[in-house]
Write an enzyme that holds these catalytic residues in place. Structure first.
Site, PDB file in Angstrom:
ATOM      1  N   ASN A   1      67.430  29.899  23.576  1.00 45.15           N
ATOM      2  CA  ASN A   1      67.932  30.653  22.639  1.00 45.15           C
ATOM      3  C   ASN A   1      67.061  31.189  21.576  1.00 45.15           C
ATOM      4  O   ASN A   1      67.326  32.384  20.906  1.00 45.15           O
ATOM      5  CB  ASN A   1      69.425  30.135  22.023  1.00 45.15           C
ATOM      6  CG  ASN A   1      69.011  28.409  22.158  1.00 45.15           C
ATOM      7  OD1 ASN A   1      68.054  27.899  22.079  1.00 45.15           O
ATOM      8  ND2 ASN A   1      70.427  27.861  22.380  1.00 45.15           N
TER       9      ASN A   1
ATOM     10  N   ASP B   1      68.446  22.107  28.580  1.00 47.49           N
ATOM     11  CA  ASP B   1      69.486  21.766  27.868  1.00 47.49           C
ATOM     12  C   ASP B   1      70.846  22.606  28.225  1.00 47.49           C
ATOM     13  O   ASP B   1      71.930  22.101  28.054  1.00 47.49           O
ATOM     14  CB  ASP B   1      69.291  22.323  26.121  1.00 47.49           C
ATOM     15  CG  ASP B   1      68.368  21.446  25.575  1.00 47.49           C
ATOM     16  OD1 ASP B   1      67.986  20.184  26.020  1.00 47.49           O
ATOM     17  OD2 ASP B   1      67.736  22.024  24.722  1.00 47.49           O
TER      18      ASP B   1
ATOM     19  N   MET C   1      67.300  13.693  26.427  1.00 45.88           N
ATOM     20  CA  MET C   1      66.946  14.559  25.413  1.00 45.88           C
ATOM     21  C   MET C   1      67.889  15.695  25.397  1.00 45.88           C
ATOM     22  O   MET C   1      68.985  15.823  26.196  1.00 45.88           O
ATOM     23  CB  MET C   1      65.823  15.548  26.074  1.00 45.88           C
ATOM     24  CG  MET C   1      64.338  15.243  25.678  1.00 45.88           C
ATOM     25  SD  MET C   1      63.110  16.496  26.366  1.00 45.88           S
ATOM     26  CE  MET C   1      61.664  15.903  25.737  1.00 45.88           C
TER      27      MET C   1
ATOM     28  N   ARG D   1      69.486  17.960  21.497  1.00 43.84           N
ATOM     29  CA  ARG D   1      69.919  18.052  20.391  1.00 43.84           C
ATOM     30  C   ARG D   1      71.331  18.313  19.929  1.00 43.84           C
ATOM     31  O   ARG D   1      72.099  17.698  19.278  1.00 43.84           O
ATOM     32  CB  ARG D   1      69.093  18.818  19.430  1.00 43.84           C
ATOM     33  CG  ARG D   1      69.393  18.523  17.841  1.00 43.84           C
ATOM     34  CD  ARG D   1      68.310  19.293  17.212  1.00 43.84           C
ATOM     35  NE  ARG D   1      66.782  18.913  17.173  1.00 43.84           N
ATOM     36  CZ  ARG D   1      66.307  18.088  16.255  1.00 43.84           C
ATOM     37  NH1 ARG D   1      66.963  17.649  15.394  1.00 43.84           N
ATOM     38  NH2 ARG D   1      64.892  17.582  16.292  1.00 43.84           N
TER      39      ARG D   1
ATOM     40  N   GLU E   1      69.993  12.158  22.677  1.00 38.11           N
ATOM     41  CA  GLU E   1      69.265  11.868  21.386  1.00 38.11           C
ATOM     42  C   GLU E   1      69.841  12.512  20.127  1.00 38.11           C
ATOM     43  O   GLU E   1      69.515  12.049  19.076  1.00 38.11           O
ATOM     44  CB  GLU E   1      67.975  12.188  21.592  1.00 38.11           C
ATOM     45  CG  GLU E   1      67.767  13.736  21.666  1.00 38.11           C
ATOM     46  CD  GLU E   1      66.438  14.543  22.109  1.00 38.11           C
ATOM     47  OE1 GLU E   1      65.521  13.671  22.154  1.00 38.11           O
ATOM     48  OE2 GLU E   1      66.004  15.650  22.002  1.00 38.11           O
TER      49      GLU E   1
END
EC number: 2.7.1.90
Lengths: 388, 388
Positions: free
Chosen positions: B107, B134, B176, B178, B233
């Protein structure tokens, strides 16, 4: 001729330890038709508690699928039997009518078989079938389970090195291994060229100095623009203490039930992060513990390792018919050969990585070391050379 | 017809991002014979500095080998250009004579292409080709790079769960991510049966409570005799703070150059270890961060993912000829189709995992979620069911 075999798995699982169960169970069918094979659940605990799986009743196809499965399908244990516990095991074996006991594991497991042999080796054949990702058994060129774990580690470091070519910085990967550095050193098996990481390798066989480590990283950053490091969780400082002991305050240090310093927690990761932040302030650095991933990774099962683990199980049945002993994988210069060796040569001993596997004055593999790992973990992927 | 293409890679590398470079470079040869393809080293930095690889001069065979290689072969960057930086990039592109710029990334990368389009979209075709482990790009069913990373995570949790069947305890794997939980949730893709781990899944889309976590682990231990947990995470507490912020004292918290709390260090690992030691004293527990390993693991390159990443690069060349935009991978109910979508629909936006991928009141996948991951990461290995 043995009529009832008991088989069990001890210590940490591997990606191919179930091949050894399958190999033994199927060999019994071939050599001793009609004999029973009882799989003890959770190692010697299953013998103590009379908790068995009747492997004789499991179809061959199912046993072969179990062979393909990572982890210890019978369950495992960390119990290290003393003389009293061994007496309980002996009673359990007698109750099960066992005339052979094949125990798959590492040096602790072979130690149990040694105690049992001394007590009742004339009545029951005790066989140790080798297994360990640490590759630290005496008499063996390499040990079933190691090649697969090594392949995982070689692939992980190849991959991370490619990642750090793209986004430079320092990477430290902590690899399992308390006393032997084989698995950590396998990180170099798939280096692409002289530029490739791991650029630095630290194993328990060589004293670790944090000062030297920071200097090494600085030199590598200056030379390659990045630094990829493989370090054994068991590296020790010159005074013989585990590195984590010298980096972590004594009151914060975790210990296991045997009083050994716990190497598997985040203490060492955090301590190495702090060392890098202090020694190379402001520089990108990442410390990962590979943790449990190399041990039984389904993505990295090595076909030769799987076959050798199966063959070691089959050979254990022959060793049982000969009265017991330890199965060893030796190398005759062209291929791996299975040998029966005395338990006493293996029991409770640790094989360290030979000193000449490392360069005398650098934290890098020698040609001898590289040749060993390239033989065990030959290249597997056809890839190109990055433009950076 | 574009005559000079510039191509670059941004953000974290993946296992298949180089397929997109290869796909684009080879498609230019086919559609625009004689056109130049310049690969900028380290993303927009290469454009700023005039640092290019002439991909037109690289033989096809070599490009295909590069395609097979994990990591970003041109190098990558974390730079997020503002308007002034974009002006420098535009000057660089003009100097190179570029009439098309294909930027492969997530992104942030699409955001850069949006700014550049607003400034000079009438002169240069700006194309965003998707890439991220992601899986968090709007307009996409899934994103190149995700399937391979997901396959690594699915295999790692299957393997660790088998390990913990053999030697019971609690395992927490930190994955991983966010803001989006797709990769963490993929840990369940290869569950063998209702007994299999991961038994608990925590993603950023659902508020995390340490109390609830400990209760969940206790319940799982009571039910299964072990507990395998996958946690992103980036999980956050109900107040919207990253978990690591509520577990680590403010003065010990690490932040990156953008002021974001650093999720990648050992802080979260240590905090979860402490939470488990306090909530379940004396119980065996292990917390591992999977770290960089899923991102570009050569052992887990998914063949469909590789082909789709290649095709996305080829399609980006077509989008360039049409004036620019973002390449999206959509799903028509039976197969993946490539679509050109407006950059503004993707730029700087985050796609979260749909709420109905999780069960309403449990930290586990719903049937809808399971079906999605089983479609993207179908089972790959034939294995058996352990005896414990």
């Amino acid at each position: 001729m043995p009529e009832t075999f008991v088989i069990a798995q001890g210590g940490g699982p591997t990606a191919v330890i179930n091949q050894t169960v399958a190999g033994a169970a199927l060999e019994v069918r071939k050599r001793h038709p009609g004999a029973r094979v009882l799989g003890a659940r959770h190692g010697v605990r299953g013998i103590r508690d009379g908790d068995y799986v009747d492997l004789s009743a499991v179809p061959e196809e199912q046993l072969r699928l179990i062979g393909n499965t990572p982890g210890a399908a019978l369950g495992s244990t960390r119990d290290k039997p003393d003389a009293a516990y061994c007496d309980v095991i002996l009673k359990g074996l007698q109750k099960a009518g066992a005339d052979a006991f094949i125990y798959i594991g590492g040096n602790d497991t072979s130690g149990t078989q040694q105690i049992l042999t001394d007590a009742a080796g004339d009545r029951i054949a005790f066989v140790h079938a080798p297994k360990t990702i640490d590759n630290d058994l005496e008499e063996n060129d390499h040990v079933p389970g190691f090649m697969s774990a090594a392949e995982f580690v070689a692939g992980a470091f190849l991959s991370v090195d490619l990642d750090f070519r793209a986004l430079p910085g320092t990477y430290v990967g902590i690899v399992m291994g308390r006393h032997a550095g084989f698995l950590t050193a396998a990180s170099a098996a798939w280096r692409l060229d002289a530029e490739s990481g791991p650029h630095l390798i630290y194993v328990p066989e060589r004293a670790f100095s944090t000062e030297r480590f920071i200097d090494d990283v600085k030199a590598s950053l200056a030379r390659h623009g990045r630094c990829v490091v493989a370090v054994s969780e068991g590296v020790s400082t010159a005074d013989g203490k585990a590195l984590v002991e010298s980096l972590v305050p004594a009151d914060r240090l975790e210990r296991d039930q045997h009083g050994n310093v716990k190497l598997s927690g985040s203490d060492l990761t955090a301590a190495l992060e702090r060392a890098l932040a202090t020694g190379l302030p402001g520089k990108r650095a990442r410390v990962d513990a590979l943790g449990y991933m190399p041990r039984g990774a389904i993505s990295a099962i090595n076909a030769v390792d799987a076959q050798e683990a199966f063959d070691a199980g089959a050979f254990a049945v022959q060793v049982a018919a000969e009265g017991g002993g330890s199965v060893a994988l030796q190398y005759d210069g062209t291929r791996t050969v299975l040998k029966k060796v005395p338990l006493v040569n293996v029991a409770g001993k640790t094989r360290h990585m030979p000193d000449d596997f490392l360069q005398p004055d650098a934290n890098a593999l020698s040609e001898t070391g590289m040749a060993y790992f390239k033989r065990l973990v030959p290249e597997k992927y056809k890839i190109g050379k990055p433009f950076v």
